[in-house]
Design an enzyme around this catalytic site. Structure first.
Site, PDB file in Angstrom:
ATOM      1  N   LEU A   5     -17.732  34.417  37.938  1.00  0.00           N
ATOM      2  CA  LEU A   5     -18.973  33.997  38.586  1.00  0.00           C
ATOM      3  C   LEU A   5     -19.923  33.316  37.608  1.00  0.00           C
ATOM      4  O   LEU A   5     -20.019  33.700  36.438  1.00  0.00           O
ATOM      5  CB  LEU A   5     -19.674  35.206  39.212  1.00  0.00           C
ATOM      6  CG  LEU A   5     -18.898  35.935  40.313  1.00  0.00           C
ATOM      7  CD1 LEU A   5     -19.725  37.093  40.852  1.00  0.00           C
ATOM      8  CD2 LEU A   5     -18.499  34.982  41.431  1.00  0.00           C
TER       9      LEU A   5
ATOM     10  N   GLY B   7     -12.361  43.105  36.470  1.00  0.00           N
ATOM     11  CA  GLY B   7     -13.411  43.754  35.694  1.00  0.00           C
ATOM     12  C   GLY B   7     -14.633  42.864  35.608  1.00  0.00           C
ATOM     13  O   GLY B   7     -14.514  41.632  35.627  1.00  0.00           O
ATOM     14  N   GLY B   8     -15.831  43.466  35.508  1.00  0.00           N
ATOM     15  CA  GLY B   8     -17.047  42.677  35.443  1.00  0.00           C
ATOM     16  C   GLY B   8     -17.170  41.779  36.658  1.00  0.00           C
ATOM     17  O   GLY B   8     -17.068  42.233  37.798  1.00  0.00           O
ATOM     18  N   ASP B   9     -17.387  40.477  36.421  1.00  0.00           N
ATOM     19  CA  ASP B   9     -17.476  39.526  37.530  1.00  0.00           C
ATOM     20  C   ASP B   9     -16.259  38.605  37.551  1.00  0.00           C
ATOM     21  O   ASP B   9     -16.349  37.462  37.971  1.00  0.00           O
ATOM     22  CB  ASP B   9     -18.770  38.709  37.443  1.00  0.00           C
ATOM     23  CG  ASP B   9     -18.893  37.947  36.129  1.00  0.00           C
ATOM     24  OD1 ASP B   9     -18.174  38.290  35.174  1.00  0.00           O
ATOM     25  OD2 ASP B   9     -19.703  37.007  36.057  1.00  0.00           O
ATOM     26  N   GLU B  10     -15.110  39.125  37.112  1.00  0.00           N
ATOM     27  CA  GLU B  10     -13.864  38.353  37.105  1.00  0.00           C
ATOM     28  C   GLU B  10     -12.923  38.870  38.194  1.00  0.00           C
ATOM     29  O   GLU B  10     -12.670  40.075  38.301  1.00  0.00           O
ATOM     30  CB  GLU B  10     -13.175  38.437  35.739  1.00  0.00           C
ATOM     31  CG  GLU B  10     -11.912  37.603  35.652  1.00  0.00           C
ATOM     32  CD  GLU B  10     -11.249  37.677  34.286  1.00  0.00           C
ATOM     33  OE1 GLU B  10     -10.243  36.983  34.081  1.00  0.00           O
ATOM     34  OE2 GLU B  10     -11.743  38.437  33.428  1.00  0.00           O
TER      35      GLU B  10
END
Length: 321
Positions: free
Chosen positions: A91, A130-133
């Site tokens: 993102l 994970g995270g925005d991936e």
């Protein structure tokens, strides 16, 4: 369990008290114990199923996690009935949301994005790494689609993520940098993921160096004569904005055009348009693959010359008429 009750042997085989019919209270207590054990077994089964689900899914979005993606993807890639592609998505503009509005708002944005990805792609495997991936394994809708079927999929996914969302009373928006690698007959998942990841980071770099705030997706296209040699092509698509004034030219999908950028003229084809801008697929500057960008119409002119790369089936002059 006793094979022979000593008391029974002493009494000539007369049944002991253990073999006497149980009273109603004893039966009720036994049934209660059986029910208790059955409930305990059911609870353990539910906990086991929950642990199995948690081991393979992201607890925030409910999507598959990296482990489950790596488990399921190889079998899907081996399916000869449908073409597939490996897609990595990261993102743009997510960190400022976390920093400004807090992690709760960021988590809600991730959940909205996850739903939009699933709604757009449908059944294909979708995971949060994970995270925005995020990662996905989109598949061709049928066997007879053209080799570039994933162009439309990536573009649709970009457009699906971009619209603003209402989060805790704030209107927030994020866009996506997407790396796409058509799988072909390759079953080498680590290599496909590596190249899709490289393409995604190329999209990130392109978005930063060009100061584009909009959607960016990169397609890893095969170039040259060497199998396995891929070159990423940057594909920015800015979000909707106010119409530019003074432009009277309206292009249609399929129109052959010249794209005038950076003092160079490159052959292109319109894929979508409004009165002030057009989404155009055009030759990359180094000749490796194509770029798709939202171009102001005042940077386009009609093209009559055919381009063998962009117009494989018909001449540009035929399409322009």
């Amino acid at each position: 369990m006793r094979i022979l009750d000593p008391a029974a042997a002493d009494t000539g085989g007369v049944p002991s008290d253990d073999t006497q019919p149980r009273t109603e209270p004893e039966t009720a207590r036994l049934q209660a114990r059986i029910d208790q054990l059955a409930a305990h077994v059911q609870q353990m089964e539910q906990e086991r199923a929950s642990l199995q689900w948690m081991a393979g899914h992201d607890d925030l979005t409910g999507l598959a996690n990296r482990r489950l993606f790596h488990t399921l993807a190889p079998d899907l890639l081996r399916d000869d009935d449908h073409s597939s592609a490996v897609l990595i998505l990261d993102l743009n503009g997510f960190k400022p949301i976390n920093d400004t509005y807090g992690h709760d708002a960021g988590d809600e944005v991730l959940c909205v994005v996850a739903r939009r990805i699933v709604d757009c792609l449908g059944d294909p495997l979708v995971a949060r790494f994970g995270g925005d991936e995020f990662a996905a394994l989109p598949r061709a809708p049928r066997a007879d689609v053209p080799p570039t079927w994933w162009h439309e999929v990536a573009g649709a996914l970009s457009a699906a993520i971009a619209p603003p969302m209402n989060v805790r009373g704030h209107t927030l928006s994020v866009t996506a940098s997407i790396g796409v690698v058509p799988a072909g007959r390759s079953g080498d998942l680590p290599d496909l993921l590596r190249r899709a990841d490289q393409a995604m980071f190329s999209a990130k770099r392109h978005a930063k160096t060009t100061d584009k705030a909009g959607i960016t997706w990169v397609v890893a296209t095969k170039t040259g004569d060497h199998t396995g040699t891929y070159e990423p092509a940057a594909v920015p698509v800015p979000p909707p904005g106010p119409a530019a004034s003074g432009s009277a030219v309206v292009y249609r999908p399929g129109d052959p055009v010249w794209v005038h950028r950076g003092g160079a003229r490159r052959a292109g084809v319109v894929e979508g348009a409004c009165e002030w801008a057009a989404l155009v697929r055009y030759r990359a500057q180094n000749g490796a693959g194509t770029m798709v960008d939202t171009i102001p119409t005042n940077c386009l002119t009609a093209r009559a010359e055919a381009d063998p790369y962009l117009d494989p089936k018909s001449s540009a002059s035929d399409r322009a008429n």
